[in-house]
Scaffold this active site. Structure first.
Site, PDB file in Angstrom:
ATOM      1  N   ASN A 208     -17.484  24.976  16.231  1.00  0.00           N
ATOM      2  CA  ASN A 208     -18.847  24.656  15.076  1.00  0.00           C
ATOM      3  C   ASN A 208     -19.600  25.248  15.649  1.00  0.00           C
ATOM      4  O   ASN A 208     -20.477  24.756  15.022  1.00  0.00           O
ATOM      5  CB  ASN A 208     -18.166  23.708  14.573  1.00  0.00           C
ATOM      6  CG  ASN A 208     -17.441  23.159  14.098  1.00  0.00           C
ATOM      7  OD1 ASN A 208     -17.495  23.393  13.120  1.00  0.00           O
ATOM      8  ND2 ASN A 208     -16.247  21.852  14.753  1.00  0.00           N
TER       9      ASN A 208
ATOM     10  N   THR B 156     -10.167  26.945   3.792  1.00  0.00           N
ATOM     11  CA  THR B 156     -11.311  27.411   4.725  1.00  0.00           C
ATOM     12  C   THR B 156     -11.400  28.230   6.039  1.00  0.00           C
ATOM     13  O   THR B 156     -10.472  29.252   6.775  1.00  0.00           O
ATOM     14  CB  THR B 156     -12.226  27.519   4.373  1.00  0.00           C
ATOM     15  OG1 THR B 156     -12.654  25.666   4.736  1.00  0.00           O
ATOM     16  CG2 THR B 156     -13.097  27.163   3.373  1.00  0.00           C
TER      17      THR B 156
ATOM     18  N   SER C 118     -22.610  32.630  12.249  1.00  0.00           N
ATOM     19  CA  SER C 118     -22.742  33.502  12.940  1.00  0.00           C
ATOM     20  C   SER C 118     -21.608  34.415  13.269  1.00  0.00           C
ATOM     21  O   SER C 118     -20.793  34.460  13.039  1.00  0.00           O
ATOM     22  CB  SER C 118     -23.317  33.535  14.066  1.00  0.00           C
ATOM     23  OG  SER C 118     -22.481  32.703  14.883  1.00  0.00           O
TER      24      SER C 118
ATOM     25  N   THR D  87     -15.383  20.463   4.219  1.00  0.00           N
ATOM     26  CA  THR D  87     -15.454  20.189   3.076  1.00  0.00           C
ATOM     27  C   THR D  87     -14.744  19.748   2.735  1.00  0.00           C
ATOM     28  O   THR D  87     -13.380  20.441   3.101  1.00  0.00           O
ATOM     29  CB  THR D  87     -15.611  21.214   1.829  1.00  0.00           C
ATOM     30  OG1 THR D  87     -17.200  20.753   2.262  1.00  0.00           O
ATOM     31  CG2 THR D  87     -15.784  20.580   0.969  1.00  0.00           C
TER      32      THR D  87
ATOM     33  N   GLU E 146     -10.200  21.176  12.646  1.00  0.00           N
ATOM     34  CA  GLU E 146     -10.343  21.752  13.867  1.00  0.00           C
ATOM     35  C   GLU E 146     -10.480  22.164  15.929  1.00  0.00           C
ATOM     36  O   GLU E 146     -10.890  20.997  15.917  1.00  0.00           O
ATOM     37  CB  GLU E 146     -11.945  22.267  13.175  1.00  0.00           C
ATOM     38  CG  GLU E 146     -12.155  23.249  11.557  1.00  0.00           C
ATOM     39  CD  GLU E 146     -13.364  23.139  11.102  1.00  0.00           C
ATOM     40  OE1 GLU E 146     -14.722  22.546  12.222  1.00  0.00           O
ATOM     41  OE2 GLU E 146     -13.655  24.055  10.385  1.00  0.00           O
TER      42      GLU E 146
ATOM     43  N   LYS F  53      -7.851  20.949   1.046  1.00  0.00           N
ATOM     44  CA  LYS F  53      -8.944  21.680   2.775  1.00  0.00           C
ATOM     45  C   LYS F  53      -9.386  21.001   2.515  1.00  0.00           C
ATOM     46  O   LYS F  53      -9.773  19.617   1.658  1.00  0.00           O
ATOM     47  CB  LYS F  53      -9.042  23.171   1.554  1.00  0.00           C
ATOM     48  CG  LYS F  53     -10.045  23.089   0.552  1.00  0.00           C
ATOM     49  CD  LYS F  53     -11.830  22.479   1.455  1.00  0.00           C
ATOM     50  CE  LYS F  53     -11.934  23.423   2.202  1.00  0.00           C
ATOM     51  NZ  LYS F  53     -13.093  23.629   3.637  1.00  0.00           N
TER      52      LYS F  53
END
Lengths: 386, 386
Positions: free
Chosen positions: B381, B146, B386, B182, B262, B171
């Site tokens: 994040n 992702t 959006s 996740t 991230e 992942k």
């Protein structure tokens, strides 16, 4: 005026050279009586700063006659030398004011591990003492600011010309459990209230105000709230009236802290409805308040309710995971744990955000306040000590 | 090759249109036997996604013959319709592969509250089935990404030419308790290991790997780790050898997740020494890993050890608050809870950071891994849905 609005209190705030900026950094509040009853609450962090270790002993007999507070250094993890500094500052205040050092609460805030110069502090006590006045509340409130952008003060009068009032000042953006920065609060009243009642009222008031403010989930080593009653009004209010006014004072200061939290773009009120217990409601609210993913989404004006449910699911509160409702700014974006109203109807452009979670498990409720997670938060807290 | 390196497995990964980017988004891993033993662990979040609700039932008998995974939508908080989608995908896999739907684990990842088009998924099963091959591991690993920037894969051979191996793909950047996003993991082996032993080995391995990765304190609704043993090597390893190799697989994948978290600038390993128990050591490490103040300081290359102690103080672990030692990158900046070596000796310019906390309360230890709190984390994040 804040802490010097109630009769029987004098205060001062001065710049004694602790802050590199040259701003005011040292404050003193003195209760001139005739009563000296008090109550205090401190951080629940087990690693406590030296002033907290000192002050916890001071308050045990219910008598506090002065509070001395410095910004520019937390005096935390500074060892026996740091404790000795706290002790000597209290002794100096006692000597000049004419009271016992054991009746002097000491508060410090600023960088952890930083030892302030002892002589600077001791000389500063003299400076403050010379400036004590019944108009000194504003100066004191300014002197305890660290990353605060405005001084936080409040005055509440007793009901219907009762003839007593409560004043308060605060610094920081945190709370007694978690804290973004150290929270120091001094509250004064000229009501006649014995120490045991002050304690009951203060615990009731902080439980629904400072204890429900959770800006970033971190917990300070220095948090202190001290309430002193001078009895100078000669009026003895009912405990209910006093507790109600004190709760209003604490709530006002808590929301001022929330509004000035480091780097925040949004003030978020998370209300949990229909919980099996108030504890459940607080646990659920706090879990959402501590979700970095949710807080970053609010910063991005993204009504990401999935991150709310994901946080709720980490708690032990009573609820059916398949039957939760969530609203943001009163738009019920989730009903029965499935998508409901269109999230694009949620306008997050304003500073205030409400999140409502219906647990459908009872009739208790609670509101927890937090801020969003912003670039400015990261910036401010990545550059604080350097 | 990852999951198709051990004998007895075929896999495929394809783009079926779930991701707007057009990247691969659907993967299938099939165990061709002769054994079908398995073990799985799932998120401890009480608000679980539909695929987790389904798969928890599937794994109960210790038999799993296929795992089908989609990115581009978490199928979480999507209600009975979402569960029905999961069920039908499993049915379709069963029909085409020639196995029972009740032996098919389903995993989904992506935005919560998003319902993927059911027909797209069902058609996609056909696409995947047609592409199944013993060389499909890479494609499968890419299809579950992702926000991952690289596919995570690992292969570990059994000791000394034992003739069996373990392969894995993952992942996300999270874990079974908290999660940044996740985490989905599929692990395959051609060793002969009965389901009960697989379960014991998997729990032992995840306890010291994925369970100790705490990138941002958040907990996913979809986390799944499934281990399948084909027995195709014909070799039965000792449980100790198998557990050791499996732990290496899990640890490698966990550290790959950490490295790709991230928006992270730093990978932080927090080791707690001389704890009274391993649980104490983990609690202490996790408290530091969840301190936004500490994580922002690391981003700012500021060795702010006071924020470490402030976090340790929030735990219930056994220690003397006045006698804690803390090192950062092996510089002991704090001894006996007071300043020691010069913090400016701590060079935080590199990507890897170690924090060592000596509790002086026993002989247990544990390492917890986390990332720093960065502008990029907030950015990523705050803009995710959006």
């Amino acid at each position: 005026m804040s802490v010097t609005h109630p009769a029987g209190f004098v205060a001062a705030g001065a710049a004694i050279g602790l802050k590199a900026s040259g701003n005011k950094d040292f404050a003193l509040v003195v209760n001139q009586g005739p009563t000296y009853d008090s109550a205090s609450v401190f951080t629940s962090n087990r690693c406590k700063a030296n002033p907290v270790l000192w002050s916890e002993q001071v308050v045990k007999d219910g008598v506090v006659r002065a509070v001395v507070l410095n910004s520019g250094g937390a005096n935390c993890y500074t060892g026996p030398e740091g404790f000795q500094t706290t002790h000597q500052v209290a002794e100096k205040v006692g000597e000049l004011v004419g009271i016992a050092a054991g009746d002097v609460v000491v508060c410090s805030t600023g960088l952890i591990g930083l030892v302030n110069d002892r002589q600077t502090l001791l000389d500063g006590v003299g400076t403050l003492h010379a400036q004590l006045s019944a108009e000194g509340g504003n100066d004191a409130a300014e002197a305890i600011m660290t990353t605060d952008t405005v001084a936080k003060q409040v005055v509440i009068e007793g009901p219907d010309g009762a003839g007593w009032s409560i004043g308060g000042m605060a610094k920081g953006a945190g709370m007694l459990a978690p804290a973004l920065a150290t929270m120091l609060v001094v509250i004064t009243t000229d009501a006649v209230v014995p120490a045991a009642d002050l304690d009951a009222a203060l615990r009731a008031a902080t439980r629904v105000s400072f204890d429900r403010l959770d800006s970033d989930g971190c917990q300070s080593t220095n948090d202190t709230v001290t309430l002193m009653a001078s009895g100078a009004s000669g009026v003895t209010p009912s405990l209910a009236d006093f507790t109600a006014a004190l709760t209003e004072v604490c709530r006002s200061l808590a929301l001022q802290l929330l509004a000035d939290a480091e780097g925040a773009d949004h003030e978020i009120a998370i209300t949990t409805l229909n919980a099996a217990s108030e504890d459940d409601a607080v646990e659920v609210g706090r879990s959402v308040a501590r979700s970095n993913l949710f807080k970053a989404a609010v910063f991005g004006k993204d009504p990401n309710w999935g991150r709310v449910l994901a946080s709720v699911g980490t708690t032990q509160a009573a609820f059916d995971p398949a039957d939760l409702d969530v609203a943001m700014n009163d738009v019920w974006v989730c009903r029965n744990s499935t998508p409901a109203e269109d999230p694009s109807l949620v306008d997050l452009s304003g500073r205030k955000v409400t999140v409502t979670i219906d647990l459908k498990a009872g009739d208790a409720r609670a509101t927890v306040w937090t801020n969003d997670l912003t670039h400015a938060y990261v910036h401010e807290n990545s550059a604080y000590s350097s």
